[in-house]
Design a protein around this motif. Structure first.
Motif, PDB file in Angstrom:
ATOM      1  N   ILE A 171       0.838  -1.204   0.000  1.00 39.08           N
ATOM      2  CA  ILE A 171       0.000   0.000   0.000  1.00 39.08           C
ATOM      3  C   ILE A 171       0.873   1.254   0.000  1.00 39.08           C
ATOM      4  O   ILE A 171       0.692   2.166  -0.808  1.00 39.08           O
ATOM      5  CB  ILE A 171      -0.928   0.013   1.230  1.00 39.08           C
ATOM      6  N   ALA A 172       1.850   1.293   0.936  1.00 43.32           N
ATOM      7  CA  ALA A 172       2.697   2.478   1.070  1.00 43.32           C
ATOM      8  C   ALA A 172       3.569   2.696  -0.154  1.00 43.32           C
ATOM      9  O   ALA A 172       3.650   3.808  -0.694  1.00 43.32           O
ATOM     10  CB  ALA A 172       3.565   2.355   2.324  1.00 43.32           C
ATOM     11  N   SER A 173       4.230   1.639  -0.635  1.00 38.13           N
ATOM     12  CA  SER A 173       5.147   1.801  -1.767  1.00 38.13           C
ATOM     13  C   SER A 173       4.396   2.204  -3.033  1.00 38.13           C
ATOM     14  O   SER A 173       4.867   3.055  -3.801  1.00 38.13           O
ATOM     15  CB  SER A 173       5.938   0.506  -2.001  1.00 38.13           C
ATOM     16  N   SER A 174       3.229   1.632  -3.261  1.00 37.29           N
ATOM     17  CA  SER A 174       2.438   1.990  -4.439  1.00 37.29           C
ATOM     18  C   SER A 174       1.942   3.430  -4.359  1.00 37.29           C
ATOM     19  O   SER A 174       1.978   4.168  -5.352  1.00 37.29           O
ATOM     20  CB  SER A 174       1.246   1.037  -4.584  1.00 37.29           C
ATOM     21  N   ALA A 175       1.473   3.831  -3.172  1.00 35.75           N
ATOM     22  CA  ALA A 175       0.974   5.201  -3.000  1.00 35.75           C
ATOM     23  C   ALA A 175       2.095   6.218  -3.184  1.00 35.75           C
ATOM     24  O   ALA A 175       1.895   7.277  -3.794  1.00 35.75           O
ATOM     25  CB  ALA A 175       0.333   5.353  -1.624  1.00 35.75           C
ATOM     26  N   ILE A 176       3.275   5.910  -2.673  1.00 31.07           N
ATOM     27  CA  ILE A 176       4.408   6.825  -2.817  1.00 31.07           C
ATOM     28  C   ILE A 176       4.812   6.958  -4.274  1.00 31.07           C
ATOM     29  O   ILE A 176       5.020   8.061  -4.790  1.00 31.07           O
ATOM     30  CB  ILE A 176       5.597   6.359  -1.957  1.00 31.07           C
ATOM     31  N   GLY A 177       4.934   5.824  -4.958  1.00 25.75           N
ATOM     32  CA  GLY A 177       5.316   5.867  -6.363  1.00 25.75           C
ATOM     33  C   GLY A 177       4.317   6.622  -7.218  1.00 25.75           C
ATOM     34  O   GLY A 177       4.685   7.475  -8.036  1.00 25.75           O
ATOM     35  N   LEU A 178       3.024   6.329  -7.034  1.00 29.45           N
ATOM     36  CA  LEU A 178       1.983   6.976  -7.832  1.00 29.45           C
ATOM     37  C   LEU A 178       1.887   8.463  -7.528  1.00 29.45           C
ATOM     38  O   LEU A 178       1.813   9.299  -8.443  1.00 29.45           O
ATOM     39  CB  LEU A 178       0.641   6.293  -7.556  1.00 29.45           C
ATOM     40  N   SER A 179       1.905   8.821  -6.249  1.00 22.57           N
ATOM     41  CA  SER A 179       1.782  10.239  -5.886  1.00 22.57           C
ATOM     42  C   SER A 179       3.007  11.044  -6.309  1.00 22.57           C
ATOM     43  O   SER A 179       2.889  12.219  -6.657  1.00 22.57           O
ATOM     44  CB  SER A 179       1.541  10.388  -4.376  1.00 22.57           C
TER      45      SER A 179
END
Length: 307
Positions: free
Chosen positions: A279-287
């Motif tokens: 969740i965290a890694s995907s949100a960071i990459g996308l944002s």
């Protein structure tokens, strides 16, 4: 636009280094977890200690400034947690990670250079004032939410006072009381470890992106990204410009700080508890990618340019 790209590019590049290093099997997943443990247990605490020890804290606190920013944090944290638990049926720890990802801003690699370019020296004081308490507060709250579930008050207190982040906050605050300041010899040790926090964390996160991908699905990271890049700065903007009176630069700093993409510490926190890492890694990459466009929008709203 180019100036904003040059700010975001180093973030994406370091993440890409970790991603492709893991893709090419140059490093293992175990190495990525080890790097994350180092950053969380040593590098980030040293970074917090350095920030608190050197921060210039004004005698009169700008309460409108604090309320504007952290009210925005509270709103997106609650919304992200509720969405994660109710819509995506994640467990309680993953819900904390989702909320943390929506409220935690990438201050070091995106916030600092962008804000200083936009407001110059006029924005330095409110910027570093917020940095001094931003990470300690966020990490402490997130830790309480996870550690506090099902534990006695004595256990919670013991875990907190031995937690590396909390220890760093307490030590950094106490160091300000030293009559001669922190000894130079101590800085020779602290500075290089603190300096390793950001690059090591981003590389480790890139390795995690390869390992987890969008394992949590696209939906929740997208929700977190919208909350982080749109809702958070919008709440801060309305409060800082309509509800409270403060200098234009202070309001602008708060908004741009809030508009920064999800911070690496959300990933480090998830790795620490081995929960919600995808969740965290995907949100960071996308944002991080989408912040290139939303940052230009918020700069236009504030009526400033990046020189």
């Amino acid at each position: 636009m180019l100036a904003v790209l040059l700010v975001v590019l180093p973030v994406a590049s370091l993440i890409a280094v970790g991603f492709f290093a893991r893709l090419a099997n140059l490093v293992s997943d175990r190495a990525g977890e080890g790097i994350s443990d180092f950053v969380y247990a040593l590098a980030v605490p040293c970074l917090i200690f350095r920030t608190l020890a050197k921060a210039q804290i004004p005698a009169v606190q700008p309460w409108g400034y604090w309320i504007s920013y952290f009210a925005g944090v509270a709103v997106v944290w609650v919304l992200a947690t509720v969405a994660a638990r109710q819509l995506y049926r994640v467990n309680s720890a993953e819900g904390v990670v989702a909320g943390f990802s929506a409220g935690q801003a990438n201050t070091v690699l995106v916030g600092i250079p962008l804000i200083l370019k936009a407001y110059g020296e006029e924005g330095a004081v409110p910027l570093f004032l917020l940095i001094a308490i931003h990470l300690p507060i966020m990490m402490t709250v997130a830790t309480l939410l996870v550690e506090g579930r099902g534990a006695s008050p004595v256990t919670i207190l013991r875990r907190l006072v031995t937690h590396p982040i909390v220890v760093a906050v307490l030590a950094g605050s106490a160091s300000r009381l030293l009559p001669t300041g922190v000894p130079d010899l101590a800085w020779l040790i602290i500075e290089p470890i603190a300096g390793a926090a950001v690059p090591c964390a981003l590389v480790a996160m890139g390795m995690a992106l390869r390992r987890y991908g969008l394992g949590s699905g696209f939906g929740l990271p997208a929700v977190i990204t919208v909350l982080k890049l749109v809702v958070h700065p919008l709440v801060v903007y309305l409060l800082a410009t309509q509800a409270f009176s403060m200098p234009r630069a202070w309001a602008g700093v708060a908004v741009l700080f809030a508009s920064a993409p999800s911070g690496i510490n959300a990933y480090l926190f998830a790795e620490r508890y081995r929960s919600g890492v995808g969740i965290a890694s995907s949100a960071i990459g996308l944002s991080t990618v989408l912040s290139l466009f939303t940052t230009v929008f918020w700069l236009a709203v504030l009526g400033v340019g990046v020189n």
